[in-house]
Design an enzyme around this catalytic site. Structure first.
Site, PDB file in Angstrom:
ATOM      1  N   CYS A 209       0.856  -1.190   0.000  1.00  0.00           N
ATOM      2  CA  CYS A 209       0.000   0.000   0.000  1.00  0.00           C
ATOM      3  C   CYS A 209       0.892   1.239   0.000  1.00  0.00           C
ATOM      4  CB  CYS A 209      -0.916  -0.005   1.220  1.00  0.00           C
ATOM      5  SG  CYS A 209      -1.790   1.549   1.460  1.00  0.00           S
TER       6      CYS A 209
ATOM      7  N   CYS B  35       0.620   3.378   3.192  1.00  0.00           N
ATOM      8  CA  CYS B  35       1.264   2.718   4.337  1.00  0.00           C
ATOM      9  C   CYS B  35       2.781   2.871   4.236  1.00  0.00           C
ATOM     10  CB  CYS B  35       0.879   1.239   4.399  1.00  0.00           C
ATOM     11  SG  CYS B  35      -0.760   0.929   5.091  1.00  0.00           S
TER      12      CYS B  35
ATOM     13  N   GLY C  26     -13.296   7.817  -8.411  1.00  0.00           N
ATOM     14  CA  GLY C  26     -11.969   8.257  -8.848  1.00  0.00           C
ATOM     15  C   GLY C  26     -10.860   7.931  -7.873  1.00  0.00           C
TER      16      GLY C  26
ATOM     17  N   HIS D 178      -8.137   8.320   2.420  1.00  0.00           N
ATOM     18  CA  HIS D 178      -7.456   9.624   2.442  1.00  0.00           C
ATOM     19  C   HIS D 178      -8.422  10.730   2.069  1.00  0.00           C
ATOM     20  CE1 HIS D 178      -6.993   8.030  -1.663  1.00  0.00           C
ATOM     21  NE2 HIS D 178      -7.048   9.297  -2.069  1.00  0.00           N
TER      22      HIS D 178
ATOM     23  N   HIS E 163      -8.491  14.701   0.580  1.00  0.00           N
ATOM     24  CA  HIS E 163      -7.785  15.805  -0.069  1.00  0.00           C
ATOM     25  C   HIS E 163      -8.208  17.098   0.621  1.00  0.00           C
ATOM     26  CE1 HIS E 163      -6.771  13.442  -3.811  1.00  0.00           C
ATOM     27  NE2 HIS E 163      -7.760  12.721  -3.344  1.00  0.00           N
TER      28      HIS E 163
ATOM     29  N   THR F 295      -7.705   6.280  -6.547  1.00  0.00           N
ATOM     30  CA  THR F 295      -6.562   5.601  -7.175  1.00  0.00           C
ATOM     31  C   THR F 295      -5.631   4.966  -6.150  1.00  0.00           C
ATOM     32  OG1 THR F 295      -5.254   7.633  -7.241  1.00  0.00           O
ATOM     33  CG2 THR F 295      -6.594   7.143  -9.178  1.00  0.00           C
TER      34      THR F 295
ATOM     35  N   HIS G 221      -6.043   3.443   0.248  1.00  0.00           N
ATOM     36  CA  HIS G 221      -5.826   3.705   1.679  1.00  0.00           C
ATOM     37  C   HIS G 221      -6.633   4.980   1.930  1.00  0.00           C
ATOM     38  CE1 HIS G 221      -2.920   3.898   5.321  1.00  0.00           C
ATOM     39  NE2 HIS G 221      -3.734   4.940   5.439  1.00  0.00           N
TER      40      HIS G 221
HETATM   41  P1  AMP Z   1      -7.233   9.572  -5.173  1.00  0.00           P
HETATM   42  O1  AMP Z   1      -7.249   9.745  -6.655  1.00  0.00           O
HETATM   43  O2  AMP Z   1      -8.372  10.232  -4.461  1.00  0.00           O
HETATM   44  O3  AMP Z   1      -7.043   8.137  -4.763  1.00  0.00           O
HETATM   45  O4  AMP Z   1      -5.976  10.388  -4.672  1.00  0.00           O
HETATM   46  C1  AMP Z   1      -4.676   9.897  -4.629  1.00  0.00           C
HETATM   47  C2  AMP Z   1      -3.785  11.094  -4.577  1.00  0.00           C
HETATM   48  O5  AMP Z   1      -2.519  10.687  -4.129  1.00  0.00           O
HETATM   49  C3  AMP Z   1      -3.607  11.806  -5.920  1.00  0.00           C
HETATM   50  O6  AMP Z   1      -4.015  13.167  -5.802  1.00  0.00           O
HETATM   51  C4  AMP Z   1      -2.107  11.669  -6.182  1.00  0.00           C
HETATM   52  O7  AMP Z   1      -1.559  12.816  -6.806  1.00  0.00           O
HETATM   53  C5  AMP Z   1      -1.572  11.467  -4.790  1.00  0.00           C
HETATM   54  N1  AMP Z   1      -0.309  10.755  -4.721  1.00  0.00           N
HETATM   55  C6  AMP Z   1       0.024   9.601  -5.363  1.00  0.00           C
HETATM   56  N2  AMP Z   1       1.260   9.223  -5.028  1.00  0.00           N
HETATM   57  C7  AMP Z   1       1.738  10.154  -4.160  1.00  0.00           C
HETATM   58  C8  AMP Z   1       2.976  10.323  -3.468  1.00  0.00           C
HETATM   59  N3  AMP Z   1       3.985   9.454  -3.586  1.00  0.00           N
HETATM   60  N4  AMP Z   1       3.119  11.416  -2.681  1.00  0.00           N
HETATM   61  C9  AMP Z   1       2.116  12.300  -2.565  1.00  0.00           C
HETATM   62  N5  AMP Z   1       0.918  12.193  -3.169  1.00  0.00           N
HETATM   63  C10 AMP Z   1       0.734  11.137  -3.974  1.00  0.00           C
HETATM   64 ZN    ZN Z   2      -2.408   1.512   3.605  1.00  0.00          ZN
END
Ligand code: AMP
Ligand code: ZN
Length: 112
Positions: free
Chosen positions: A3, A6, A91, A98, A100, A93, A96
């Site tokens: 993950c 994680c 949407g 989270h 925004h 991706t 885990h």
């Molecule tokens: P979601 O599309 O809601 O799952 O958001 C995932 C977010 O994680 C996206 O806005 C990505 O730009 C962000 N993201 C992916 N990898 C990283 C990383 N290594 N560091 C910081 N943000 C990331």
């Molecule tokens: Zn996780």
């Protein structure tokens, strides 16, 4: 566990941290969609908002307590938006949970 977030919590993958306590971590999004774009996560792995239940929902309160602190510390008095994407149509991706935290621009409503 494979993950991404994680691994950010453990430090295996680097991130630009901006807030941390025992339960919550916040770091700058790698692909910001606003001048201020931070990802706020519970340190505990929960795959998404569809997996919140009475056993683990305390982490959501902890995340929003952190968001209020982050907003105050970063002078977001003009407002902000908190977004959770869940599942394919939402949407999501990274699997885990989270949130925004977006700010410092006029955010359109309704979202696309
Ligand atoms: P979601 O599309 O809601 O799952 O958001 C995932 C977010 O994680 C996206 O806005 C990505 O730009 C962000 N993201 C992916 N990898 C990283 C990383 N290594 N560091 C910081 N943000 C990331
Ligand atoms: Zn996780």
């Amino acid at each position: 566990m494979d993950c991404l977030f994680c691994k950010i919590v453990s430090g295996e993958i680097p991130s630009k941290k901006m807030f941390e306590n025992d339960d919550v971590l916040a770091f700058y999004d790698i692909d910001p969609q606003a001048p201020f774009h931070v990802i706020v996560i519970p340190k505990a792995h929960i795959s998404g908002a569809n997996k919140i239940n009475s056993e683990n929902s305390i982490v959501v309160a902890k995340v929003f307590e952190a968001i209020a602190i982050i907003a105050k510390e970063n002078n977001l008095e003009n407002g902000f938006r908190v977004v959770n994407n869940c599942g394919e149509d939402g949407g999501q991706t990274v699997n885990h949970l989270h949130f925004h935290l977006l700010a410092r621009r006029n955010l359109s409503w309704p979202p696309g």
